[in-house]
Design a protein around this motif. Structure first.
Motif, PDB file in Angstrom:
ATOM      1  N   SER A  45      29.029  16.842 -65.906  1.00 57.06           N
ATOM      2  CA  SER A  45      29.994  17.455 -64.999  1.00 57.06           C
ATOM      3  C   SER A  45      29.276  18.466 -64.121  1.00 57.06           C
ATOM      4  O   SER A  45      28.173  18.926 -64.427  1.00 57.06           O
ATOM      5  CB  SER A  45      31.089  18.144 -65.794  1.00 57.06           C
ATOM      6  OG  SER A  45      30.569  19.316 -66.372  1.00 57.06           O
ATOM      7  N   LYS A  46      29.910  18.799 -63.001  1.00 59.12           N
ATOM      8  CA  LYS A  46      29.267  19.710 -62.056  1.00 59.12           C
ATOM      9  C   LYS A  46      29.026  21.068 -62.695  1.00 59.12           C
ATOM     10  O   LYS A  46      28.027  21.728 -62.406  1.00 59.12           O
ATOM     11  CB  LYS A  46      30.149  19.861 -60.814  1.00 59.12           C
ATOM     12  CG  LYS A  46      29.388  20.451 -59.656  1.00 59.12           C
ATOM     13  CD  LYS A  46      30.032  20.160 -58.323  1.00 59.12           C
ATOM     14  CE  LYS A  46      29.167  20.702 -57.205  1.00 59.12           C
ATOM     15  NZ  LYS A  46      29.787  20.563 -55.904  1.00 59.12           N
ATOM     16  N   PHE A  47      29.935  21.483 -63.579  1.00 55.82           N
ATOM     17  CA  PHE A  47      29.750  22.776 -64.255  1.00 55.82           C
ATOM     18  C   PHE A  47      28.431  22.791 -65.008  1.00 55.82           C
ATOM     19  O   PHE A  47      27.667  23.760 -64.942  1.00 55.82           O
ATOM     20  CB  PHE A  47      30.927  23.009 -65.208  1.00 55.82           C
ATOM     21  CG  PHE A  47      30.866  24.316 -65.942  1.00 55.82           C
ATOM     22  CD1 PHE A  47      31.228  25.488 -65.311  1.00 55.82           C
ATOM     23  CD2 PHE A  47      30.426  24.370 -67.257  1.00 55.82           C
ATOM     24  CE1 PHE A  47      31.165  26.696 -65.979  1.00 55.82           C
ATOM     25  CE2 PHE A  47      30.356  25.573 -67.934  1.00 55.82           C
ATOM     26  CZ  PHE A  47      30.729  26.733 -67.286  1.00 55.82           C
ATOM     27  N   VAL A  48      28.135  21.700 -65.724  1.00 57.13           N
ATOM     28  CA  VAL A  48      26.913  21.651 -66.530  1.00 57.13           C
ATOM     29  C   VAL A  48      25.686  21.601 -65.625  1.00 57.13           C
ATOM     30  O   VAL A  48      24.705  22.322 -65.847  1.00 57.13           O
ATOM     31  CB  VAL A  48      26.944  20.434 -67.484  1.00 57.13           C
ATOM     32  CG1 VAL A  48      25.610  20.271 -68.184  1.00 57.13           C
ATOM     33  CG2 VAL A  48      28.054  20.602 -68.509  1.00 57.13           C
ATOM     34  N   THR A  49      25.707  20.760 -64.584  1.00 63.88           N
ATOM     35  CA  THR A  49      24.510  20.643 -63.734  1.00 63.88           C
ATOM     36  C   THR A  49      24.246  21.939 -62.979  1.00 63.88           C
ATOM     37  O   THR A  49      23.094  22.354 -62.857  1.00 63.88           O
ATOM     38  CB  THR A  49      24.655  19.481 -62.741  1.00 63.88           C
ATOM     39  OG1 THR A  49      25.896  19.602 -62.063  1.00 63.88           O
ATOM     40  CG2 THR A  49      24.583  18.150 -63.438  1.00 63.88           C
ATOM     41  N   VAL A  50      25.309  22.574 -62.473  1.00 66.89           N
ATOM     42  CA  VAL A  50      25.113  23.833 -61.743  1.00 66.89           C
ATOM     43  C   VAL A  50      24.526  24.898 -62.669  1.00 66.89           C
ATOM     44  O   VAL A  50      23.554  25.580 -62.335  1.00 66.89           O
ATOM     45  CB  VAL A  50      26.445  24.306 -61.120  1.00 66.89           C
ATOM     46  CG1 VAL A  50      26.361  25.762 -60.702  1.00 66.89           C
ATOM     47  CG2 VAL A  50      26.806  23.441 -59.930  1.00 66.89           C
ATOM     48  N   ALA A  51      25.111  25.013 -63.874  1.00 70.27           N
ATOM     49  CA  ALA A  51      24.620  26.044 -64.794  1.00 70.27           C
ATOM     50  C   ALA A  51      23.194  25.739 -65.231  1.00 70.27           C
ATOM     51  O   ALA A  51      22.371  26.650 -65.364  1.00 70.27           O
ATOM     52  CB  ALA A  51      25.542  26.128 -66.016  1.00 70.27           C
ATOM     53  N   TYR A  52      22.872  24.446 -65.425  1.00 69.47           N
ATOM     54  CA  TYR A  52      21.515  24.096 -65.836  1.00 69.47           C
ATOM     55  C   TYR A  52      20.532  24.415 -64.709  1.00 69.47           C
ATOM     56  O   TYR A  52      19.451  24.961 -64.961  1.00 69.47           O
ATOM     57  CB  TYR A  52      21.436  22.618 -66.207  1.00 69.47           C
ATOM     58  CG  TYR A  52      20.095  22.231 -66.777  1.00 69.47           C
ATOM     59  CD1 TYR A  52      19.706  22.700 -68.022  1.00 69.47           C
ATOM     60  CD2 TYR A  52      19.216  21.424 -66.061  1.00 69.47           C
ATOM     61  CE1 TYR A  52      18.472  22.368 -68.546  1.00 69.47           C
ATOM     62  CE2 TYR A  52      17.978  21.096 -66.572  1.00 69.47           C
ATOM     63  CZ  TYR A  52      17.615  21.570 -67.819  1.00 69.47           C
ATOM     64  OH  TYR A  52      16.386  21.251 -68.331  1.00 69.47           O
ATOM     65  N   GLY A  53      20.898  24.088 -63.479  1.00 68.45           N
ATOM     66  CA  GLY A  53      20.037  24.429 -62.344  1.00 68.45           C
ATOM     67  C   GLY A  53      19.810  25.922 -62.265  1.00 68.45           C
ATOM     68  O   GLY A  53      18.692  26.384 -62.011  1.00 68.45           O
ATOM     69  N   PHE A  54      20.859  26.696 -62.513  1.00 66.14           N
ATOM     70  CA  PHE A  54      20.706  28.157 -62.450  1.00 66.14           C
ATOM     71  C   PHE A  54      19.828  28.658 -63.598  1.00 66.14           C
ATOM     72  O   PHE A  54      19.075  29.617 -63.436  1.00 66.14           O
ATOM     73  CB  PHE A  54      22.076  28.833 -62.480  1.00 66.14           C
ATOM     74  CG  PHE A  54      22.007  30.255 -62.018  1.00 66.14           C
ATOM     75  CD1 PHE A  54      21.848  30.551 -60.683  1.00 66.14           C
ATOM     76  CD2 PHE A  54      22.053  31.303 -62.925  1.00 66.14           C
ATOM     77  CE1 PHE A  54      21.739  31.853 -60.252  1.00 66.14           C
ATOM     78  CE2 PHE A  54      21.945  32.610 -62.511  1.00 66.14           C
ATOM     79  CZ  PHE A  54      21.793  32.888 -61.166  1.00 66.14           C
TER      80      PHE A  54
ATOM     81  N   THR B  93      19.739  20.763 -76.310  1.00 66.59           N
ATOM     82  CA  THR B  93      18.311  20.435 -76.295  1.00 66.59           C
ATOM     83  C   THR B  93      17.660  20.742 -74.948  1.00 66.59           C
ATOM     84  O   THR B  93      16.591  21.348 -74.878  1.00 66.59           O
ATOM     85  CB  THR B  93      18.123  18.950 -76.616  1.00 66.59           C
ATOM     86  OG1 THR B  93      18.890  18.645 -77.768  1.00 66.59           O
ATOM     87  CG2 THR B  93      16.671  18.632 -76.885  1.00 66.59           C
ATOM     88  N   ASN B  94      18.318  20.311 -73.863  1.00 66.99           N
ATOM     89  CA  ASN B  94      17.736  20.524 -72.530  1.00 66.99           C
ATOM     90  C   ASN B  94      17.502  21.997 -72.263  1.00 66.99           C
ATOM     91  O   ASN B  94      16.445  22.390 -71.760  1.00 66.99           O
ATOM     92  CB  ASN B  94      18.679  19.974 -71.451  1.00 66.99           C
ATOM     93  CG  ASN B  94      18.678  18.474 -71.441  1.00 66.99           C
ATOM     94  OD1 ASN B  94      17.723  17.853 -71.893  1.00 66.99           O
ATOM     95  ND2 ASN B  94      19.743  17.893 -70.940  1.00 66.99           N
ATOM     96  N   ASN B  95      18.506  22.829 -72.599  1.00 68.08           N
ATOM     97  CA  ASN B  95      18.391  24.264 -72.321  1.00 68.08           C
ATOM     98  C   ASN B  95      17.254  24.879 -73.122  1.00 68.08           C
ATOM     99  O   ASN B  95      16.484  25.686 -72.602  1.00 68.08           O
ATOM    100  CB  ASN B  95      19.703  24.966 -72.662  1.00 68.08           C
ATOM    101  CG  ASN B  95      20.888  24.316 -71.989  1.00 68.08           C
ATOM    102  OD1 ASN B  95      20.732  23.666 -70.964  1.00 68.08           O
ATOM    103  ND2 ASN B  95      22.065  24.482 -72.563  1.00 68.08           N
ATOM    104  N   VAL B  96      17.140  24.500 -74.407  1.00 68.02           N
ATOM    105  CA  VAL B  96      16.110  25.082 -75.264  1.00 68.02           C
ATOM    106  C   VAL B  96      14.723  24.631 -74.808  1.00 68.02           C
ATOM    107  O   VAL B  96      13.776  25.418 -74.793  1.00 68.02           O
ATOM    108  CB  VAL B  96      16.362  24.704 -76.735  1.00 68.02           C
ATOM    109  CG1 VAL B  96      15.218  25.163 -77.611  1.00 68.02           C
ATOM    110  CG2 VAL B  96      17.662  25.322 -77.221  1.00 68.02           C
TER     111      VAL B  96
END
Lengths: 230, 136
Positions: A45-54, B93-96
């Motif tokens: 979801s966009k929430f996950v991708t945006v937060a991961y990018g940040f 996993t990705n975040n860690v």
């Protein structure tokens, strides 16, 4: 489940049962691939991708800070006959600054909880407290820099002071930008309400604010406490 | 229904979670208000311990550096677990892994610089009194 029947199970059908996503001991069967972290199950979801990018941005920001830390660690004793950290650092002020920033990180977390309750008043209140604590932190830092500059201990005095002002000033710049962002988010939340894009931005701001506190932990122990100890 | 709301009902184990996501630790000690209170309390304790280690004779003087570094790393861990909700779950996993890579680069930059510059310092020819006077 044998491999023969497993081959015909689609991901959608297989998802119905609760199971361990990694299925230890099952090898790489075709039907067993439903594991997170493997890019399966369609786009996140966009929430996950945006937060991961940040999150990636925050980590690269921390890597940039590591260069400033390395420069400071190398130059900490290069005082060129000027004042040392022991003479300059006021640990009472640093303790107050640490308390302010830590508490503002905590109230930022309370704001996140208020966002989850969709409580406009609670969110705005805790965001305001977070911002005021951050502003108080920044005030003390500006006061410290001004006092040091007045004592002829500005960034041009020695390599030690150049590295000190670069490192601590960079953190202070981040806090100021964070305060600007915080004010913007309070206004946007007030006008637009709990819309998905506002929730994403608020989440990124929370990550940013907590990351600033992590960097401050390194600064107050490695720069101030280590510099002021005999 | 917003983006976040609709996903709360989803089976959380079947997707990657965002860094710092509140829902993943909701039913654990590190989640919700208890999590923030616990993290705040632990961070305060570790901060006080750092100040005590640096300001008193409680710790053998040459070991103060190690004590401060250990306390700082511990406090960063507290922040990551209780404020940024980092878990060891498979959805994280990705975040860690991204964090682990960041830590590797930070360690290379900081420890490598200190190591190399320390050696360069030792190999420098000592400065004569005359040279020291000529320094700008």
């Amino acid at each position: 489940m044998s491999d023969a029947t497993g081959a015909f199970t689609s991901d959608i059908a297989a998802g119905g049962a609760t199971r361990d996503v990694y299925r230890p001991g099952h090898g790489h069967g075709s039907a067993h691939g439903w594991a997170t972290g493997h890019g399966q199950g369609g786009p996140a979801s966009k929430f996950v991708t945006v937060a991961y990018g940040f999150w990636i941005f925050l980590l690269s920001d921390i890597i940039m800070f590591s260069a400033f830390f390395a420069a400071y660690a190398v130059l900490a004793r290069a005082t060129a006959g000027g004042p040392t950290g022991r003479e300059l650092f006021d640990l009472t002020r640093v303790a107050v600054q640490t308390g302010l920033l830590l508490t503002s990180s905590f109230t930022g977390g309370l704001a996140t909880l208020a966002i989850h309750r969709r409580s406009m008043a609670g969110t705005q209140f805790w965001l305001l407290v977070t911002g005021l604590l951050g502003a108080a932190f920044l005030f003390l830092e500006v006061q410290e820099f001004a006092a040091m500059a007045a004592e002829q201990a500005g960034p041009s005095r020695s390599a030690f002071l150049s590295a000190f002002f670069a490192l601590v000033g960079c953190h202070g710049t981040h806090v100021s930008l964070g305060l600007l962002w915080l004010g913007t988010m309070m206004a946007q939340l007030w006008v637009k309400g709990f819309r998905p894009e506002i929730l994403r931005r608020l989440h990124c701001f929370g990550l940013f604010w907590h990351a600033l506190d992590i960097i401050w932990v390194a600064i107050f122990t490695l720069v101030y406490l280590l510099g002021a100890s005999p | 229904m917003t983006d976040i709301d609709s996903r709360i009902d989803e089976d959380l184990d079947r997707r990657d979670s965002a860094p710092g996501e509140e829902t993943i630790t909701e039913h654990e000690p590190a989640g919700g208000l208890t999590g923030y209170l616990l993290g705040f309390g632990l961070a305060i304790l570790l901060t006080i311990a750092s100040f005590l280690a640096a300001q008193t004779d409680l710790i053998y003087q040459p070991a103060v550096i190690s004590a401060l570094v250990v306390l700082a790393i511990a406090q960063m861990g507290v922040h990551l677990v209780f404020f940024l909700h980092l878990t060891t779950g498979s959805d994280n996993t990705n975040n860690v892994l991204a964090l682990a890579f960041g830590v590797l680069i930070v360690a290379l930059v900081v420890l490598g610089s200190i190591w190399i510059m320390g050696h360069l310092n030792q190999n420098m020819a000592p400065m004569s009194a005359h040279q020291a006077e000529m320094m700008p």
